[in-house]
Write an enzyme that holds these catalytic residues in place. Structure first.
Site, short mmCIF file in Angstrom:
data_model
loop_
_atom_site.label_atom_id
_atom_site.label_comp_id
_atom_site.label_asym_id
_atom_site.label_seq_id
_atom_site.Cartn_x
_atom_site.Cartn_y
_atom_site.Cartn_z
NE ARG A 1 -7.90 0.47 9.16
CZ ARG A 1 -6.64 -0.20 9.47
NH1 ARG A 1 -6.62 -1.36 8.63
NH2 ARG A 1 -5.89 -0.25 10.18
CD GLU B 1 -12.98 -4.84 9.54
OE1 GLU B 1 -11.97 -4.81 10.65
OE2 GLU B 1 -12.26 -4.72 8.46
CG HIS C 1 -9.02 -6.62 9.43
ND1 HIS C 1 -9.21 -5.38 9.89
CD2 HIS C 1 -7.63 -6.28 9.18
CE1 HIS C 1 -8.34 -4.40 9.64
NE2 HIS C 1 -7.27 -5.05 9.50
P1 NAP Z 1 1.82 4.16 3.96
O1 NAP Z 1 3.33 3.90 3.66
O2 NAP Z 1 1.72 5.54 4.77
O3 NAP Z 1 1.30 4.37 2.25
C1 NAP Z 1 0.22 5.07 2.17
C2 NAP Z 1 -0.01 4.97 0.74
O4 NAP Z 1 -1.31 5.58 0.39
C3 NAP Z 1 1.13 6.06 0.09
O5 NAP Z 1 1.43 5.78 -1.10
C4 NAP Z 1 0.08 7.27 0.17
O6 NAP Z 1 0.72 8.29 -0.93
C5 NAP Z 1 -1.23 6.86 -0.35
N1 NAP Z 1 -2.39 7.75 0.07
C6 NAP Z 1 -2.41 8.29 1.16
N2 NAP Z 1 -3.64 8.81 1.23
C7 NAP Z 1 -4.05 8.96 -0.20
C8 NAP Z 1 -5.20 9.41 -0.75
N3 NAP Z 1 -6.17 10.01 0.09
N4 NAP Z 1 -5.44 8.95 -2.13
C9 NAP Z 1 -4.57 8.26 -2.65
N5 NAP Z 1 -3.27 7.91 -1.94
C10 NAP Z 1 -3.43 7.98 -0.65
O7 NAP Z 1 1.06 3.12 4.45
P2 NAP Z 1 1.27 1.57 4.58
O8 NAP Z 1 2.25 1.23 5.91
O9 NAP Z 1 1.69 0.83 3.34
O10 NAP Z 1 -0.21 1.16 5.08
C11 NAP Z 1 -1.23 1.41 4.47
C12 NAP Z 1 -2.68 1.21 4.86
O11 NAP Z 1 -2.81 -0.54 4.93
C13 NAP Z 1 -2.68 1.38 6.62
O12 NAP Z 1 -3.08 2.60 6.92
C14 NAP Z 1 -3.92 0.40 6.76
O13 NAP Z 1 -5.18 1.09 6.71
C15 NAP Z 1 -3.74 -0.78 5.83
N6 NAP Z 1 -3.46 -2.09 6.23
C16 NAP Z 1 -4.43 -2.80 6.42
C17 NAP Z 1 -3.98 -4.15 6.88
C18 NAP Z 1 -4.87 -5.47 7.10
O14 NAP Z 1 -4.83 -6.24 7.81
N7 NAP Z 1 -5.62 -5.57 6.01
C19 NAP Z 1 -2.63 -4.15 7.48
C20 NAP Z 1 -1.85 -3.34 7.78
C21 NAP Z 1 -2.29 -2.15 7.13
P3 NAP Z 1 0.49 9.64 -1.13
O15 NAP Z 1 0.58 10.22 0.43
O16 NAP Z 1 1.38 10.31 -1.92
O17 NAP Z 1 -0.98 10.02 -1.38
C1 8YV Z 2 -4.60 -5.26 12.16
C2 8YV Z 2 -4.25 -3.49 10.41
O1 8YV Z 2 -4.03 -6.64 12.29
O2 8YV Z 2 -1.91 -2.63 10.94
C3 8YV Z 2 -3.09 -2.48 10.65
O3 8YV Z 2 -3.50 -1.18 10.43
O4 8YV Z 2 -5.09 -3.21 9.80
C4 8YV Z 2 -3.80 -4.88 10.94
O5 8YV Z 2 -2.70 -4.94 11.02
C5 8YV Z 2 -5.84 -5.21 12.27
O6 8YV Z 2 -6.33 -3.80 12.72
C6 8YV Z 2 -6.51 -6.11 13.39
O7 8YV Z 2 -6.79 -5.36 14.53
#
Ligand code: NAP
Ligand code: 8YV
Length: 323
Positions: free
Chosen positions: A234, A263, A281
């Site tokens: 994010r 964004e 994104h």
């Molecule tokens: P997840 O399985 O919950 O993994 C989150 C990871 O971050 C864990 O390793 C957690 O470990 C760590 N974490 C959480 N809070 C933290 C902190 N304050 N400091 C350091 N590490 C921390 O989540 P995920 O499914 O992999 O998704 C992660 C994130 O990716 C989503 O929440 C979203 O914001 C982002 N995302 C972006 C896109 C995109 O389109 N760009 C798409 C999907 C997701 P600990 O709890 O041990 O700290």
């Molecule tokens: C979305 C994401 O595509 O799942 C999330 O947390 O960031 C993405 O998969 C994005 O939020 C577009 O709305």
């Protein structure tokens, strides 16, 4: 039995509307002209909310308008756009859409990393501008070959990214608040220590207060002059002003950004830099993956409507809720 009343916050997405319409009475918040009059007439009836995009915010003030609210089924694995803590404290279950997007987002992360390291978007622009007929595109200064990637976050998506990096022969280490079960990569309890030891950061943590600006001037300085920052998480996770300073002053080498603080606005300073790569994104944005995410929004509502436990509740709202 009467169909439950569900409010759709955000755009009419075909999978969500198609899945919900036959089973619930769906109200479309975006299309409501007089919001106050709608709430007066229907506020007590709405028992669930479906959220179409992560840009659609649901805060405490919004939830309070619907006193019988039981369930919020939100699109996206990230749910920093929902006040889940408030929901949990008020007996409302929040669900997100984890796992179905892991591989797609990991593919995008590797794509963004390769584009940033090897300057592929810049090379594409070079060909289109007719410059190749006059001179070869310069060799890229960076390579993936001698890099070590420090993963910031090693959850569901982080692990899918790390697996890909391993296949590329790139060493991986990681930082998170706790060591992750079953993960054998070297763990750093302190982010700044990891930044000092690596030259590439891959950020894939949740947004929200606990990660706000965690990539700050100190971390960027520790990363050093060869440093590359890839942000798939994010925009709020990076101190954007510190990043712009570091890129301008060449205290880091480059950045690849899929997400931004405000964004779809991207700071003019970033837009003006040709040595970085900017994506709109699009981590999960293939038709097939987005359809799977939308379907999970539907399935969580349908589970609730038939009295079953939620499929994917977030940790702040464990099931069954305390009411
Ligand atoms: P997840 O399985 O919950 O993994 C989150 C990871 O971050 C864990 O390793 C957690 O470990 C760590 N974490 C959480 N809070 C933290 C902190 N304050 N400091 C350091 N590490 C921390 O989540 P995920 O499914 O992999 O998704 C992660 C994130 O990716 C989503 O929440 C979203 O914001 C982002 N995302 C972006 C896109 C995109 O389109 N760009 C798409 C999907 C997701 P600990 O709890 O041990 O700290
Ligand atoms: C979305 C994401 O595509 O799942 C999330 O947390 O960031 C993405 O998969 C994005 O939020 C577009 O709305």
């Amino acid at each position: 039995m009467a169909k439950p009343d569900v409010l759709l916050v955000g755009a009419r997405k075909p999978v969500i509307v198609g899945g919900l319409d036959p089973n619930v009475t769906l109200h479309h918040w975006l299309e409501v002209k007089d919001k106050d009059a709608f709430v007066k007439e229907n506020g007590e009836k709405i028992r669930a909310i479906a959220v179409a995009y992560t840009a659609d915010k649901v805060d405490a003030a919004f939830m309070q308008r619907f006193p019988k609210l039981e369930q919020i089924s939100s699109f996206g694995v990230g749910y920093d756009h929902i006040d889940a803590k408030w929901a949990g404290a008020h007996g409302i279950t929040v669900t997100n859409t984890p796992d179905v997007l892991n591989e797609e987002v990991a593919d995008t992360a590797l794509g963004l990393l390769l584009c940033t390291v090897r300057e592929f978007p810049q090379a594409d622009r070079y060909v289109r501008a007719g410059k190749w007929t006059k001179a070869q595109y310069p060799l890229s200064k960076a390579t993936l070959r001698n890099r070590t990637v420090g993963m910031v976050g090693m959850g569901r998506i982080g692990r899918a990214i790390a697996r890909r990096l391993e296949a590329f022969g790139v060493p991986v280490v990681y930082h998170s608040r706790n060591p992750q079960d079953g993960v054998t990569y070297k763990y750093y309890p302190k982010l700044v220590d990891m930044a000092r030891d690596v030259d590439t950061l891959m950020i894939i943590v949740p947004g929200g207060a606990s990660t706000k600006n965690m990539i700050n001037a100190e971390v960027l300085k520790a990363l050093g002059a060869d440093g590359i920052v890839i942000n798939m998480a994010r925009g709020s996770v990076i101190d954007e002003a510190a990043l712009i300073d570091a890129l301008k002053n060449r205290t880091i080498f480059s950045a690849g950004l899929d997400v931004f603080a405000k964004e779809p606005e991207v700071p003019a300073e970033l837009l003006a830099m040709d040595n970085i790569v900017l994506f709109p994104h699009l981590g999960s944005s293939s038709e097939v993956t987005r359809a799977a995410m939308d379907q999970l929004v539907v399935d969580n509502i349908l589970a609730w409507a038939s009295g079953k436990p939620p499929l994917t509740p977030v940790p702040e709202t464990p099931y069954p809720p305390k009411r």
